[in-house]
Design a protein around this motif. Structure first.
Motif, PDB file in Angstrom:
ATOM      1  N   GLY A  39       0.783  -1.239   0.000  1.00  0.00           N
ATOM      2  CA  GLY A  39       0.000   0.000   0.000  1.00  0.00           C
ATOM      3  C   GLY A  39       0.807   1.277   0.000  1.00  0.00           C
ATOM      4  N   GLY A  40       1.925   1.305   0.730  1.00  0.00           N
ATOM      5  CA  GLY A  40       2.733   2.521   0.773  1.00  0.00           C
ATOM      6  C   GLY A  40       3.304   2.877  -0.583  1.00  0.00           C
ATOM      7  N   SER A  41       3.827   1.881  -1.278  1.00  0.00           N
ATOM      8  CA  SER A  41       4.375   2.109  -2.619  1.00  0.00           C
ATOM      9  C   SER A  41       3.269   2.462  -3.601  1.00  0.00           C
ATOM     10  CB  SER A  41       5.123   0.859  -3.096  1.00  0.00           C
ATOM     11  OG  SER A  41       5.612   1.027  -4.409  1.00  0.00           O
ATOM     12  N   PHE A  42       2.107   1.861  -3.438  1.00  0.00           N
ATOM     13  CA  PHE A  42       0.977   2.152  -4.328  1.00  0.00           C
ATOM     14  C   PHE A  42       0.585   3.620  -4.248  1.00  0.00           C
ATOM     15  CE2 PHE A  42      -3.624   2.627  -4.893  1.00  0.00           C
ATOM     16  CZ  PHE A  42      -3.792   2.118  -6.174  1.00  0.00           C
ATOM     17  N   CYS A  43       0.391   4.118  -3.033  1.00  0.00           N
ATOM     18  CA  CYS A  43      -0.021   5.519  -2.874  1.00  0.00           C
ATOM     19  C   CYS A  43       1.063   6.480  -3.341  1.00  0.00           C
ATOM     20  CB  CYS A  43      -0.368   5.800  -1.414  1.00  0.00           C
ATOM     21  SG  CYS A  43      -1.919   5.064  -0.850  1.00  0.00           S
ATOM     22  N   ALA A  44       2.321   6.143  -3.081  1.00  0.00           N
ATOM     23  CA  ALA A  44       3.418   7.055  -3.391  1.00  0.00           C
ATOM     24  C   ALA A  44       3.800   7.062  -4.862  1.00  0.00           C
ATOM     25  CB  ALA A  44       4.646   6.692  -2.555  1.00  0.00           C
ATOM     26  N   THR A  45       3.595   5.926  -5.530  1.00  0.00           N
ATOM     27  CA  THR A  45       4.131   5.758  -6.891  1.00  0.00           C
ATOM     28  C   THR A  45       3.077   5.637  -7.974  1.00  0.00           C
ATOM     29  OG1 THR A  45       5.984   4.559  -5.860  1.00  0.00           O
ATOM     30  CG2 THR A  45       5.774   4.394  -8.254  1.00  0.00           C
ATOM     31  N   HIS A  46       1.918   5.103  -7.644  1.00  0.00           N
ATOM     32  CA  HIS A  46       0.966   4.733  -8.691  1.00  0.00           C
ATOM     33  C   HIS A  46      -0.341   5.512  -8.673  1.00  0.00           C
ATOM     34  CE1 HIS A  46       3.498   1.457 -10.037  1.00  0.00           C
ATOM     35  NE2 HIS A  46       3.670   1.104  -8.782  1.00  0.00           N
ATOM     36  N   VAL A  47      -0.411   6.587  -7.885  1.00  0.00           N
ATOM     37  CA  VAL A  47      -1.623   7.406  -7.836  1.00  0.00           C
ATOM     38  C   VAL A  47      -1.250   8.830  -8.241  1.00  0.00           C
ATOM     39  CG1 VAL A  47      -3.465   8.325  -6.384  1.00  0.00           C
ATOM     40  CG2 VAL A  47      -2.656   5.987  -6.035  1.00  0.00           C
ATOM     41  N   THR A  48      -1.990   9.395  -9.178  1.00  0.00           N
ATOM     42  CA  THR A  48      -1.697  10.742  -9.660  1.00  0.00           C
ATOM     43  C   THR A  48      -2.125  11.799  -8.642  1.00  0.00           C
ATOM     44  OG1 THR A  48      -3.836  11.195 -10.714  1.00  0.00           O
ATOM     45  CG2 THR A  48      -2.235   9.900 -11.991  1.00  0.00           C
ATOM     46  N   SER A  49      -1.794  13.057  -8.946  1.00  0.00           N
ATOM     47  CA  SER A  49      -2.155  14.159  -8.048  1.00  0.00           C
ATOM     48  C   SER A  49      -3.641  14.506  -8.129  1.00  0.00           C
ATOM     49  CB  SER A  49      -1.319  15.399  -8.381  1.00  0.00           C
ATOM     50  OG  SER A  49      -1.518  15.781  -9.730  1.00  0.00           O
ATOM     51  N   PHE A  50      -4.389  13.796  -8.958  1.00  0.00           N
ATOM     52  CA  PHE A  50      -5.833  14.025  -9.057  1.00  0.00           C
ATOM     53  C   PHE A  50      -6.613  13.131  -8.103  1.00  0.00           C
ATOM     54  CE2 PHE A  50      -4.236  15.735 -13.015  1.00  0.00           C
ATOM     55  CZ  PHE A  50      -4.934  16.920 -13.129  1.00  0.00           C
ATOM     56  N   ALA A  51      -5.897  12.406  -7.239  1.00  0.00           N
ATOM     57  CA  ALA A  51      -6.565  11.574  -6.246  1.00  0.00           C
ATOM     58  C   ALA A  51      -5.775  11.596  -4.941  1.00  0.00           C
ATOM     59  CB  ALA A  51      -6.695  10.137  -6.740  1.00  0.00           C
ATOM     60  N   ALA A  52      -6.500  11.679  -3.836  1.00  0.00           N
ATOM     61  CA  ALA A  52      -5.884  11.513  -2.522  1.00  0.00           C
ATOM     62  C   ALA A  52      -5.877  10.023  -2.214  1.00  0.00           C
ATOM     63  CB  ALA A  52      -6.688  12.269  -1.469  1.00  0.00           C
ATOM     64  N   CYS A  53      -4.751   9.512  -1.754  1.00  0.00           N
ATOM     65  CA  CYS A  53      -4.646   8.086  -1.432  1.00  0.00           C
ATOM     66  C   CYS A  53      -4.425   7.953   0.068  1.00  0.00           C
ATOM     67  CB  CYS A  53      -3.493   7.453  -2.219  1.00  0.00           C
ATOM     68  SG  CYS A  53      -3.461   5.638  -2.125  1.00  0.00           S
TER      69      CYS A  53
END
Length: 284
Positions: free
Chosen positions: A52-66
């Motif tokens: 989950g940490g890598s997912f939020c940091a690496t795979h989510v754009t700035s158009f979504a809060a993770c």
């Protein structure tokens, strides 16, 4: 003097009119359209020991809060019983987001041998999942079910797929309730089995002992000994998957940075297929 004052007033008025016209001609500012992604689960999803940490940091754009609300050692029962689910529901109801997606991954701690966490596979586990789905929808969010990340234990060169029954129960709930499904268990198990025990050991939090390396080369996984052991012993999953943050140690469940990066990309890729409307929010 009078002429200079009049000229200045005329210039100021004309400039003001021009600025007003320019402001009127500008298109209105576009409203911000941000989404939210909430992660619910156990230590294989939480920060520092899961993907989950890598997912939020690496795979989510700035158009979504993770927001990662996964907590180590939790099951479908204990996550709710301790109040974590109440916090998650409040997060789903935060105003200002055009869409909220809730990724739910349980299974490891619902298995037998974990007092205060285990749930019955035939009755409690699917019922708990269905209740989560219903309450996510009632909160105005969209649920997405994930089958549990595989463990990386081998016997004579074959991966021990000990979470298959729990993954199958999740698939059935997803089909029955028409919930998008990320089949992380099958995808991760297939990848780990293809790599084999030696290469998949690099996904662990720390390096393995010499005995563990030797056993992996022979096609079998054993517990990482604190001191030289007289004979190889299988890993006790109930002991190495404690309540709370995972211990920084070698095991076949939790993930270090390499493992987190590898499996978070897998989740992002599968999510883009399972929920196509999320693609603009994801980084491949």
């Amino acid at each position: 003097m009078r002429k200079a004052v009049v000229a200045g007033l005329v210039l100021a008025l004309s400039t003001g009119v021009a600025q007003a016209q320019t402001a009127q001609d500008r298109p209105p500012a576009m409203p911000i359209k941000a989404s939210k992604i909430i992660l619910i689960g156990d230590s294989t999803t939480q920060v520092l020991s899961g993907w989950g940490g890598s997912f939020c940091a690496t795979h989510v754009t700035s158009f979504a809060a993770c927001v990662n609300l996964a907590r180590g050692g939790r099951s479908t029962y204990s996550y709710r019983a301790e109040g974590s689910w109440g916090l998650a529901l409040a997060e789903m109801k935060t105003p200002g987001f055009v869409k909220t997606y809730v990724l739910i991954q349980f299974g490891h701690n619902d298995q037998p041998g974990k007092p205060g966490r285990s749930t019955d596979l035939a009755t409690e586990f699917p019922a708990n999942l269905k209740r989560y789905v219903e309450e996510v929808r009632a909160a105005g969010a969209e649920p997405i079910l994930l089958t549990p990340l595989t463990r990386r234990q081998f016997r004579q060169g074959r991966l021990d797929r000990d979470l298959d029954a729990w993954a199958d129960a999740i698939r059935k709930v997803a089909a029955e309730m028409q919930v998008p499904l990320v089949d992380l268990n099958k995808r991760s198990a297939d990848a780990v089995e293809a790599l084999g025990p030696s290469l998949s050991n690099r996904f662990a939090q720390v390096a393995q002992a010499r005995e563990v390396s030797a056993a992996a080369l022979a096609g079998t996984t054993i517990a990482n000994p604190a001191a030289p052991a007289a004979a190889p012993t299988p890993q006790n999953n109930a002991a190495v998957e404690p309540l709370g943050d995972a211990k920084l140690a070698f095991d076949y469940t939790h993930l270090g940075p390499v493992g987190a990066d590898f499996f978070s990309k897998m989740v992002a890729d599968e999510l883009a297929v399972a929920v196509p409307k999320m693609r603009p929010l994801l980084v491949p």
